[in-house]
Design an enzyme around this catalytic site. Structure first.
Site, PDB file in Angstrom:
ATOM      1  N   HIS A   1      38.243  40.457  35.807  1.00  0.00           N
ATOM      2  CA  HIS A   1      38.634  40.440  34.394  1.00  0.00           C
ATOM      3  C   HIS A   1      39.997  39.797  34.173  1.00  0.00           C
ATOM      4  CE1 HIS A   1      35.285  43.251  33.829  1.00  0.00           C
ATOM      5  NE2 HIS A   1      35.341  42.914  32.557  1.00  0.00           N
ATOM      6  N   GLY A   2      40.825  39.789  35.190  1.00  0.00           N
ATOM      7  CA  GLY A   2      42.107  39.136  34.970  1.00  0.00           C
ATOM      8  C   GLY A   2      43.042  39.294  36.152  1.00  0.00           C
TER       9      GLY A   2
END
Lengths: 491, 355
Positions: free
Chosen positions: A339-340
């Site tokens: 996700h990041g």
């Protein structure tokens, strides 16, 4: 271009008209048109990033063909390795390189070994996390002979860049998408109409619910120190709703758009906020991603471990349980990282992984306890309690997802659980006090359908049905919040 | 397929008719005053305009007749610096103009100065109001109707400019607010952000903001005005806070040096005023040193931090805009302190880029 933009409102009908003008016997022409449209759609963001997408797709095509033509397993393995290196390498470079270098520089400075920070300014190509995962699915499935790689390069390029799903999913597996692209497509009125309804509901969720929630969420998360605990609760719950409305809205629009071209994309959300356990939540949330991680990360790890550990117990832990714990831990840390490039996402993944493990470990004792107490597992009060606990865990975990740093997340939570929790909230919206329960009610009523309004009013007379659709259009037009970027575009 | 297309077409008829009517309304009423030239851009204007556009258009319209040669640059906080008060320090022949824009940045100021220079204007006097929160922004927000800049001044696309306003107009909330106000003449809370609750007038020649309506409201019930805005005037910290974030990087330095060089060419008498912001945060020291190195230490006047200005909420209209009498006081202070403000060739004029 965004789905909820004037540009897309012009783009889609043009592509639709050209697509169905092509006689269906010229399948290659239809696919070529869709591919061109997909590249225009993606290149609209930045034409340079299109080169990346195209190159990666070509690499995957060549790897796929190479594996198909190689009989020797070592050769196929080498090609698979090459393909994985290319895809993961590209993802790592664009998404994680700057983060890891920065961390390395920071840690080495802490240890007294100063390193020069090269100040990398790497653009994060939009959608890279999604289309690299699509690509990995493709080459792994070809390797395992689950799909035969087509000779026609257009089919492969299109599979890996189909415009409704290239930016933010759903992660439609090539083994389900490719056969549809290789099959003649005949216009299906009910499918297309259903798609339009799905687009309408997706737009409502994104533009009315998500964007209006974002206005308050942004203020509260930016200035959490200045707000009461009750206000932070409002902000946290609104973010919980925002991210669902944003992402499910996008997925619904993507699926609805694909239906216009006779392509079926699998559902991505199954009303996750009605889940009564964490396991159930992850069976309902971003299902395409969860299933991807299950099939390409968790299961291979589990099989490997099961194959290597013969004993029933290892380090005093039952082997099956140990396999589950290790598999889930790695899978969820990677899910968070996907996700990041930030510790907050890793921690968010870790929180969910921990609760999944906890639920797995407590499942049998819990069932024994219920049996001993004479309580049926489907007891309504139990379900309601389960729902409340699940919703609370999910909400609080989202704080880490939304915060810019772990410090900010912990600060947010400590302010939330302060004595000011019982004060009247300083920020709220009367508009949302009406819209959210309304949206929630519609979702509840439609919870057995693919999307909330799939069958809503279908049996009504046409004027009433159209009045309902006009009502939604009117609400979208009137109540659209200040345009916010789709949250999952950042991934 | 035919039945599907017919249904879609029939469904679209009503929205299309409404769209055509809305577009007709846009062309006829010109809500943002960007389609046609107007004699007065602010008279009877109840829609919040693009201040950059209006300031630029009024300048373009009047420059040949008025020969403006003295300019006040900065954000909406320049409401405190009235040209009529400034004129007292400029000499009889001066022709001042308030060339402000919402959230104005140094990029915007540089473009305006270049525009004046390229069209034969003179810059004899200048005040630049520096705000920590806006002045060092880099990009233009072309998607906001409040912040979009005049294409002729900023060298941006006219198509994109009009596209921004059309998109802003076709927002359902705006349309409802606009036409409801037009019909009823009454401001309702849901219109805020689109319709001016209190119509702020601007002088059609000097472009000064005319604050008489708000001043009258305060004069009528001063305590009531501030009491009803207690949440706006948030409490400040007792201790001094220094801004630790430096915003002037090498690109900004080049930009600022370009502004300084233009001032030198025009032999401009200028003052760089660091605004007395309500938050009482002291301007970043490194940035201040950079400004002094570029513009000369005698020309940079720092009013940030705790002071008699920022301590008293009655010196402000809200937590952002200070009152004209504060601007008067600052100008008096500056012009009294030194009768010179960067006289050309004077040693306090910076030469470097503040590195």
């Amino acid at each position: 271009m965004l789905f909820n933009s004037l540009t897309f409102a012009v783009f889609l009908p043009v592509v639709f008209a050209l697509y169905w003008l092509v006689p269906y016997k010229h399948l290659w022409m239809q696919n070529l048109l869709l591919l061109a449209a997909s590249y225009v759609f993606y290149g609209w963001w930045d034409w340079r990033l299109l080169i990346l997408l195209c190159s990666l797709s070509c690499l995957n095509y060549l790897v796929g063909r190479g594996m198909h033509c190689s009989i020797e397993r070592p050769a196929r393995k080498i090609l698979l390795g090459l393909g994985l290196f290319g895809n993961i390498g590209m993802l790592f470079y664009f998404k994680y390189c700057a983060f890891f270098i920065k961390e390395l520089v920071a840690r080495s400075a802490q240890w007294g070994v100063p390193l020069h920070d090269p100040l990398l300014k790497i653009i994060l190509p939009v959608g890279i996390s999604f289309y690299t995962f699509l690509s990995i699915s493709y080459i792994v499935d070809v390797y395992h002979r689950r799909i035969a790689p087509p000779k026609n390069i257009i089919d492969v390029l299109l599979t890996l860049s189909f415009f409704p799903i290239v930016l933010a999913g759903p992660l439609e597996r090539p083994r389900t998408l490719l056969p549809q692209l290789q099959r003649k497509r005949v216009f299906d009125r009910s499918q297309a109409t259903d798609g339009l309804r799905q687009i309408l509901w997706g737009l409502f969720a994104k533009v009315v619910i998500a964007d209006n929630c974002a206005e308050i969420v942004n203020i509260v998360f930016q200035n959490y120190r200045g707000y009461s605990g009750s206000t932070l609760v409002v902000g946290t719950v609104l973010f919980t709703i925002q991210i669902y409305a944003d992402f499910s809205g996008y997925s619904n629009i993507a699926i609805g758009v694909a239906k216009q071209f006779g392509i079926e994309i699998a559902r991505n959300f199954n009303y996750p906020y009605f889940a009564t356990s964490i396991v159930e939540f992850w069976r309902r949330w971003n299902m395409s991603l969860t299933q991807w991680f299950r099939d390409y990360v968790f299961l291979p790890i589990a099989y490997r471990m099961a194959g290597r550990i013969d004993a029933e117990k290892w380090l005093f832990i039952n082997t099956n349980v140990l396999t589950y714990i290790v598999g889930i831990s790695i899978t969820w840390l990677l899910t968070g990282l996907w996700h990041g490039a930030n510790y907050t996402f890793i921690l968010w993944g870790g929180i969910h992984g921990s609760f999944l493990i906890l639920q797995h470990l407590l499942l049998r004792p819990w069932k024994r306890l219920l049996k001993a107490l004479g309580v049926h597992p489907e007891n309504h009060a139990l379900k309601a309690g389960g729902w409340l606990v699940t919703f609370a865990i999910v909400c609080l975990a989202w704080v880490f997802f939304r915060a810019d740093s772990i410090g900010q997340a912990l600060g947010h939570l400590s302010h939330l659980f302060s004595s000011s929790l019982f004060q009247w909230p300083q920020e709220y919206s009367r508009k949302l006090l009406v819209l959210i329960p309304l949206g929630g009610l519609i979702e509840w009523l439609g919870r057995k359908d693919q999307y909330a309004i799939a069958n809503f009013g279908l049996h009504w007379p046409k004027p009433a049905r159209w009045a309902w659709y006009y009502g939604l259009v009117f609400l979208i037009f009137l109540l659209s919040g200040k345009g916010q970027q789709y949250i999952y575009f950042r991934f | 397929m035919r039945r599907y297309l017919i249904n879609v077409a029939l469904f679209s008829i009503t929205p299309l008719i409404l769209l055509v009517l809305a577009l007709a309304g846009y062309v006829i009423t010109d809500p943002f005053r960007v389609l046609y030239r107007h004699d007065d851009y602010t008279k009877d204007m109840f829609v919040i305009p693009s201040r950059d556009y209006v300031s630029s258009e009024v300048y373009i319209k009047n420059k040949d007749a008025r020969h403006y040669d003295s300019f006040i640059f900065g954000s909406s906080r320049t409401v405190a610096f009235q040209t009529r008060a400034w004129a007292n320090y400029l000499g009889d022949s001066a022709s001042p103009y308030a060339f402000d824009a919402y959230s104005e940045s140094f990029r915007g100021i540089a473009d305006k100065l270049r525009f004046i220079d390229q069209h034969g204007g003179r810059v004899r006097n200048a005040i630049i109001l520096v705000c920590r929160d806006h002045s060092f922004e880099r990009g233009n927000d072309e998607s906001s109707i409040l912040l979009v800049r005049h294409p002729a001044v900023a060298h941006t696309s006219w198509l994109r400019f009009h596209g921004t306003f059309l998109r802003g107009y076709l927002n359902g909330h705006f349309l409802a607010s606009y036409y409801l106000y037009m019909i009823t003449g009454k401001f309702v809370k849901f219109m805020s952000g689109y319709i001016e609750e209190r119509q702020l007038a601007y002088d059609p020649v000097t472009n000064d903001a005319i604050t008489s309506s708000i001043d009258q409201e305060i004069a009528k019930d001063p305590e009531g005005y501030y009491r009803t805005r207690a949440r706006v005037f948030y409490p400040r910290s007792d201790s001094s806070i220094v801004d630790t974030v430096s915003r002037i990087d090498p690109d900004q330095r080049m930009l600022l040096a370009g502004i300084r060089d233009l001032f030198l060419r025009h032999r401009t008498r200028y003052a760089i005023i660091i605004a007395p912001l309500y938050d009482q945060v002291i301007f970043n020291r490194r940035d201040k040193a950079a400004l002094e190195a570029i513009f000369g230490p005698g020309n940079v006047h720092d009013y940030s931090g705790k002071s008699w200005i920022t301590d008293d909420i009655h010196n402000y209209y809200d937590n952002s805009h200070f009152k004209p009498f504060i601007g008067d006081s600052i100008m008096h202070d500056i012009y009294r302190k030194h009768d010179r403000i960067a006289a050309p060739g004077f040693m306090t004029t910076g030469r470097g880029t503040g590195e």
